[in-house]
Design an enzyme around this catalytic site. Structure first.
Site, short mmCIF file in Angstrom:
data_model
loop_
_atom_site.label_atom_id
_atom_site.label_comp_id
_atom_site.label_asym_id
_atom_site.label_seq_id
_atom_site.Cartn_x
_atom_site.Cartn_y
_atom_site.Cartn_z
N ASP A 80 18.84 6.83 -42.89
CA ASP A 80 18.72 6.58 -44.33
C ASP A 80 20.05 6.85 -45.04
OD1 ASP A 80 16.04 6.13 -43.91
OD2 ASP A 80 15.43 8.16 -44.49
N1 URA Z 1 13.74 9.80 -40.31
C1 URA Z 1 13.96 9.74 -41.64
O1 URA Z 1 13.07 9.99 -42.43
N2 URA Z 1 15.17 9.35 -42.05
C2 URA Z 1 16.20 9.08 -41.23
O2 URA Z 1 17.31 8.75 -41.68
C3 URA Z 1 15.96 9.16 -39.85
C4 URA Z 1 14.72 9.53 -39.42
#
Ligand code: URA
Length: 233
Positions: A105
């Site tokens: 993310d």
């Molecule tokens: N899970 C999440 O919620 N975000 C990420 O960036 C990776 C795994």
């Protein structure tokens, strides 16, 4: 050994453009296996000894980078609004045109692999491989013992049921390690929310047996070593 044009060899293995290669050939600056190259379409192979202006250029088609992704960057190769992780690749490696293997993310930090090898990407991302991803998270409330069981037993997240995951609570119960073998959208955050906690900070620290190099500050990347690459074969 398959033959290829000299300009293909050099444009894959160096940052020289086809135009620059034509010019270098014209000015007799390229030597292939001891002979001065007279035309960019001369045939060479992966083992040919090629020098440009006296500098040896080994053949290399694929590149594998470990990035310590900083917050604020999208796991993408282009975007109209936000900076993207490929902007963090050093100038001299830009011609490899890497892309991120999977995604983190925008507000997640940590280990992200970048490559131009589609097969490597496919092998690592294939759900059948179940490559484990390990995260460090800071939560807005202490994790509890019952949460460990809930993570382990496969959580129903509405649109899918997460496979069994590991939750490790550290001495400070707001700080946890989480290991998942899938990579669904916002999976770690959603699993934490399911047990009533919000993720305040998230960092990926390992993919399979590959650990994030702690000497890389956020935004820095380096090539995987041969040994690290072998962890995925
Ligand atoms: N899970 C999440 O919620 N975000 C990420 O960036 C990776 C795994």
């Amino acid at each position: 050994m398959a033959k290829m044009r000299l300009d293909k060899f050099l444009s894959e293995s160096s940052s020289y453009s086809r135009r620059e290669i034509r010019l270098l050939v014209k000015t007799n600056r390229i030597i292939a296996d001891g002979k001065c190259v007279k035309s960019p379409d001369e045939k060479v192979d992966e083992n040919s000894v090629i020098t440009v202006k006296g500098v040896l250029i080994p053949y290399r088609k694929y590149i594998y980078l470990m990035l310590n992704k900083p917050q604020g960057y999208l796991s993408a190769t282009e975007d109209d609004h936000d900076p993207v992780v490929t902007e963090l690749v050093p100038e001299e490696l830009q011609h490899y045109k890497v892309f991120p293997v999977g995604r983190l993310d925008k507000d997640t930090e940590g280990l992200l692999l970048l490559t131009n090898d589609g097969q490597f990407d496919h092998a690592l991302m294939s759900p059948r491989k179940e490559v484990k991803k390990r995260y460090f998270a800071i939560l807005d409330a202490p994790a509890e013992k019952e949460d460990v069981e809930k993570f382990a037993s496969g959580m129903d997240l509405g649109d899918f049921t997460a496979k069994s995951a590991v939750l490790e609570i550290t001495e400070d119960p707001r700080k946890v390690f989480i290991e998942i073998s899938e990579g669904k959208f916002h999976q770690v955050k959603r699993m934490c929310e399911k047990v009533g906690k919000n993720v305040l900070f998230l960092k990926r620290v390992a993919i399979g047996k590959l650990l994030l190099d702690n000497t890389l500050s956020p935004g820095q990347c380096r090539e995987l070593t041969k040994e690290e690459l072998e962890l995925f074969s």
